[in-house]
Design a protein around this motif. Structure first.
Motif, mmCIF file in Angstrom:
data_model
loop_
_atom_site.group_PDB
_atom_site.id
_atom_site.type_symbol
_atom_site.label_atom_id
_atom_site.label_comp_id
_atom_site.label_asym_id
_atom_site.label_seq_id
_atom_site.Cartn_x
_atom_site.Cartn_y
_atom_site.Cartn_z
ATOM 1 N N LEU A 168 8.712 7.264 -8.872
ATOM 2 C CA LEU A 168 9.096 6.925 -7.545
ATOM 3 C C LEU A 168 9.861 5.739 -7.439
ATOM 4 C CD1 LEU A 168 7.486 3.901 -6.354
ATOM 5 C CD2 LEU A 168 5.424 5.539 -6.495
ATOM 6 N N PHE A 169 10.035 5.084 -8.701
ATOM 7 C CA PHE A 169 11.032 4.230 -9.056
ATOM 8 C C PHE A 169 11.473 3.978 -10.419
ATOM 9 C CE2 PHE A 169 12.546 -0.266 -9.813
ATOM 10 C CZ PHE A 169 13.033 -0.545 -8.700
ATOM 11 N N GLU A 170 12.673 3.731 -10.686
ATOM 12 C CA GLU A 170 13.166 3.519 -11.992
ATOM 13 C C GLU A 170 14.436 2.434 -12.205
ATOM 14 O OE1 GLU A 170 14.902 7.160 -14.106
ATOM 15 O OE2 GLU A 170 14.317 8.018 -12.354
ATOM 16 N N ARG A 171 14.361 1.792 -13.441
ATOM 17 C CA ARG A 171 15.375 0.947 -13.608
ATOM 18 C C ARG A 171 15.801 0.852 -15.123
ATOM 19 N NH1 ARG A 171 16.528 -4.219 -9.751
ATOM 20 N NH2 ARG A 171 17.920 -5.227 -11.061
ATOM 21 N N GLU A 172 16.829 0.667 -15.434
ATOM 22 C CA GLU A 172 17.307 0.299 -16.691
ATOM 23 C C GLU A 172 17.219 -0.950 -17.215
ATOM 24 O OE1 GLU A 172 21.380 0.961 -19.511
ATOM 25 O OE2 GLU A 172 21.341 1.590 -17.509
ATOM 26 N N ILE A 173 16.510 -1.355 -18.384
ATOM 27 C CA ILE A 173 16.078 -2.643 -18.542
ATOM 28 C C ILE A 173 16.984 -3.022 -19.914
ATOM 29 C CG2 ILE A 173 13.985 -2.844 -17.454
ATOM 30 C CD1 ILE A 173 12.409 -1.967 -19.873
ATOM 31 N N GLU A 198 9.895 3.183 -21.095
ATOM 32 C CA GLU A 198 10.201 4.343 -21.825
ATOM 33 C C GLU A 198 11.694 4.342 -22.215
ATOM 34 O OE1 GLU A 198 9.457 8.036 -19.175
ATOM 35 O OE2 GLU A 198 8.032 6.807 -18.048
ATOM 36 N N ASN A 199 11.795 4.036 -23.615
ATOM 37 C CA ASN A 199 13.303 3.933 -24.027
ATOM 38 C C ASN A 199 13.838 2.635 -23.527
ATOM 39 O OD1 ASN A 199 12.960 6.301 -25.995
ATOM 40 N ND2 ASN A 199 13.703 7.687 -24.246
ATOM 41 N N ASP A 200 15.024 2.827 -22.779
ATOM 42 C CA ASP A 200 15.760 1.649 -22.095
ATOM 43 C C ASP A 200 15.314 1.653 -20.594
ATOM 44 O OD1 ASP A 200 17.012 3.997 -21.323
ATOM 45 O OD2 ASP A 200 19.009 3.117 -21.504
ATOM 46 N N MET A 201 14.217 2.384 -20.216
ATOM 47 C CA MET A 201 14.031 2.468 -18.641
ATOM 48 C C MET A 201 12.594 1.929 -18.330
ATOM 49 S SD MET A 201 16.859 3.761 -17.513
ATOM 50 C CE MET A 201 16.130 4.328 -15.719
ATOM 51 N N LEU A 202 12.461 1.199 -17.380
ATOM 52 C CA LEU A 202 11.291 0.927 -16.600
ATOM 53 C C LEU A 202 11.151 1.854 -15.543
ATOM 54 C CD1 LEU A 202 9.867 -2.364 -15.687
ATOM 55 C CD2 LEU A 202 9.837 -0.844 -14.074
ATOM 56 N N LYS A 203 9.932 2.694 -15.515
ATOM 57 C CA LYS A 203 9.602 3.704 -14.617
ATOM 58 C C LYS A 203 8.175 3.412 -13.900
ATOM 59 C CE LYS A 203 12.433 7.256 -16.647
ATOM 60 N NZ LYS A 203 12.470 8.622 -17.044
ATOM 61 N N ILE A 204 8.230 3.745 -12.764
ATOM 62 C CA ILE A 204 6.944 3.418 -11.869
ATOM 63 C C ILE A 204 6.504 4.911 -11.320
ATOM 64 C CG2 ILE A 204 5.805 2.336 -10.112
ATOM 65 C CD1 ILE A 204 7.761 0.070 -10.363
ATOM 66 N N TYR A 205 5.351 5.296 -11.567
ATOM 67 C CA TYR A 205 4.647 6.608 -11.040
ATOM 68 C C TYR A 205 3.459 6.129 -10.077
ATOM 69 C CZ TYR A 205 7.125 8.420 -15.094
ATOM 70 O OH TYR A 205 8.094 8.698 -15.906
ATOM 71 N N ASN A 206 3.543 7.192 -9.106
ATOM 72 C CA ASN A 206 2.096 7.220 -8.474
ATOM 73 C C ASN A 206 1.041 7.777 -9.291
ATOM 74 O OD1 ASN A 206 2.710 6.129 -5.551
ATOM 75 N ND2 ASN A 206 3.965 8.061 -5.226
ATOM 76 N N ILE A 207 -0.151 7.158 -8.764
ATOM 77 C CA ILE A 207 -1.292 7.654 -9.339
ATOM 78 C C ILE A 207 -2.321 8.239 -7.962
ATOM 79 C CG2 ILE A 207 -3.735 7.265 -10.864
ATOM 80 C CD1 ILE A 207 -2.023 5.067 -12.137
ATOM 81 N N ASP A 260 0.877 -1.034 -0.145
ATOM 82 C CA ASP A 260 0.006 0.121 0.075
ATOM 83 C C ASP A 260 0.835 1.349 0.006
ATOM 84 O OD1 ASP A 260 -2.653 1.071 -0.061
ATOM 85 O OD2 ASP A 260 -2.333 1.628 2.020
ATOM 86 N N ALA A 261 2.148 1.090 0.687
ATOM 87 C CA ALA A 261 3.056 2.409 0.790
ATOM 88 C C ALA A 261 3.583 2.710 -0.474
ATOM 89 C CB ALA A 261 3.922 2.151 1.887
ATOM 90 N N GLY A 262 3.766 1.598 -1.573
ATOM 91 C CA GLY A 262 4.412 1.896 -2.795
ATOM 92 C C GLY A 262 5.011 0.707 -3.202
ATOM 93 N N VAL A 263 6.443 0.835 -3.792
ATOM 94 C CA VAL A 263 7.265 -0.044 -4.550
ATOM 95 C C VAL A 263 8.070 -0.953 -3.058
ATOM 96 C CG1 VAL A 263 8.959 -1.118 -5.923
ATOM 97 C CG2 VAL A 263 7.408 0.625 -6.791
ATOM 98 N N GLU A 264 7.470 -2.293 -2.965
ATOM 99 C CA GLU A 264 8.243 -2.998 -1.856
ATOM 100 C C GLU A 264 9.540 -3.455 -2.152
ATOM 101 O OE1 GLU A 264 7.337 -7.255 0.587
ATOM 102 O OE2 GLU A 264 5.677 -5.512 0.486
#
Length: 470
Positions: free
Chosen positions: A437-442, A418-427, A213-217
């Motif tokens: 709130l989180f991003e990682r190169e993939i 997004e391009n070479d990145m995985l990103k996570i946003y709050n809604i 519930d708080a976000g990306v664990e």
């Protein structure tokens, strides 16, 4: 006289109907009644994109009042002050398929002409109302669909205002807005990244994102495809074999064993290979796998979908296998088969945030092929949680570089490629928050070949399985 006529025309046009035949959005002026007005009632639960939702909770919504006025509204438990109404005329069949990836028959209405009405408060996400007749409409919100029927055709403005005032002060526990909230979830993604080799080569990986519930664990990554099945996880890999002038790909699916548990029986892997044929995984789920077979001798790329448990028979599924015989979708089969040269040359691709069934036709003279949407809604096993409460065109307006996206079943998180990145946003309240709130190169040009959500305790079980080392 000419000035008077122009003035009359201007007054007439300012009071014109809210309907725009071209489908563009028109905000309702304060002096005009909203496009949906009066006293309605929720009469039927139609659908939820989350099969684990408790239908008992949905039943609590049945019979609740829905009140639409110009300056306020009350929608099955939620009060909206200063609603902004926007309306467009739609073709129901095309609209539901393109926006919600749903077959229009789910609404059980014959008329395909309808009006899509969005109702939004300035700081809240939008409800969408699909109005099919003057006394029947459907509420779309957070992956739920409810039917509403007009209950009072003669209600006056002051009576409607009093009814809304009495409702907004009630202590109501259930509402469409609060349905289906799950504190824990996990998203399992299978990724394919092209290699720069002369022959088509792909690297595969699995990413598991655990949400609370708080976000990306936490986020876990594996260097191959980890596939959840009914009897546990399997590992999927493509092994390239070289023999003389021949290059062949061997597809192998084997049960993932725990090296600590010696009692486990080692099962024979499921595998398939064809001489001088390279294999490219397009889509995989717990029961089917979609392969692009590239015959290096002929230079031909054919799509095939196989049942995993019958993979070694090499019997490919046909387009008719994806059509529900109880639905009138079957009436489109003849038209599809006329357009599709080979009924087995089909694939499941990501398109605008959804899994879509595509057909492929091959031009022998030009040695080219054409992929096209078959306009069929895929079975529930593929469509589960396949929902975008925020449409893809709105997501791309948020960031134009987004090429694929997922939204968590509780509508709290947006996951993007997004391009070479995985990103996570709050809604928050239907709006995407700007900073991730989180991003990682993939990896460059990564494509999704698998997407599965785990809810509740299953999200923890998957986390335990994927985080362990063999």
């Amino acid at each position: 006289m000419k000035k008077i006529i122009i003035l009359i025309l201007m007054v007439f046009l300012s009071a014109c109907s809210f309907i725009n035949p071209e489908g563009s959005n028109i905000e309702t002026p304060e002096t005009v009644k909203p496009p949906i007005y009066g006293k309605w009632v929720v009469t039927k639960y139609i659908y939820s994109d989350n099969l684990s939702n408790d239908n008992f909770m949905c039943k609590e919504i049945i019979g609740m009042d829905v009140l639409f006025a110009n300056k306020e509204s009350f929608i099955a438990g939620e009060y909206i002050q200063g609603p902004i109404y926007k309306t467009k005329k739609i073709n129901l069949e095309n609209y539901l398929y393109n926006k919600y990836n749903l077959n229009h028959e789910i609404l059980s209405v014959e008329n395909k002409d309808a009006y899509a009405i969005s109702i939004k408060q300035s700081d809240l996400g939008a409800y969408e109302i699909i109005k099919v007749t003057e006394d029947k409409a459907f509420i779309f919100r957070n992956g739920f669909i409810f039917q509403i029927s007009k209950s009072d055709d003669e209600i006056k403005d002051n009576e409607l205002s009093l009814a809304i005032a009495s409702k907004k002060d009630e202590n109501i526990d259930a509402s469409i807005e609060t349905l289906g909230s799950k504190a824990e979830s996990g998203l399992l993604l299978g990724l394919k990244i092209p290699d720069t080799s002369k022959l088509p080569t792909y690297n595969y990986k699995t990413i598991y994102i655990k949400f609370s519930d708080a976000g990306v664990e936490n986020l876990y990554e594996s260097s191959n495809i980890l596939l959840p099945r009914l009897d546990g996880f399997s590992e999927v890999e493509i092994q390239r074999l070289f023999k003389g002038n021949e290059t062949t790909d061997n597809l192998i699916i084997k049960k993932r064993l725990d090296s600590i548990d010696e009692s486990q029986t080692k099962e024979k892997p499921i595998q398939i290979e064809d001489r001088n044929v390279l294999k490219n995984i397009i889509y995989i789920s717990d029961d089917i796998i979609n392969i692009e077979n590239y015959d290096t001798n002929m230079g031909i790329k054919k799509l095939r979908i196989y049942e995993i448990d019958k993979l070694e028979s090499k019997k490919a599924l046909e387009v008719k296998d994806f059509i529900d015989p109880d639905k009138t979708q079957g009436e489109n089969l003849l038209d599809i088969e006329n357009r599709l040269e080979d009924s087995r040359n089909i694939g499941i691709f990501r398109q605008n945030g959804f899994w879509k069934l595509m057909g492929r036709n091959y031009n022998e003279e030009k040695n080219t092929y054409n992929d096209f949407d078959l306009n069929l809604v895929l079975p529930t096993s593929i469509n589960k949680y396949n929902s975008l409460p925020i449409p893809m065109n709105e997501i791309k307006k948020f960031h134009s570089r987004i090429k694929d996206a997922f939204i968590s079943p509780d509508n709290k998180f947006l996951i993007t490629l997004e391009n070479d990145m995985l990103k996570i946003y709050n809604i928050e309240k239907g709006d995407i928050i700007e900073n991730p709130l989180f991003e990682r190169e993939i990896g460059d040009n990564a494509d999704i070949i698998m997407s599965q959500w785990a809810m509740g305790r299953y999200s923890r079980l998957w986390q335990k399985e994927i985080s362990r080392k063999n």
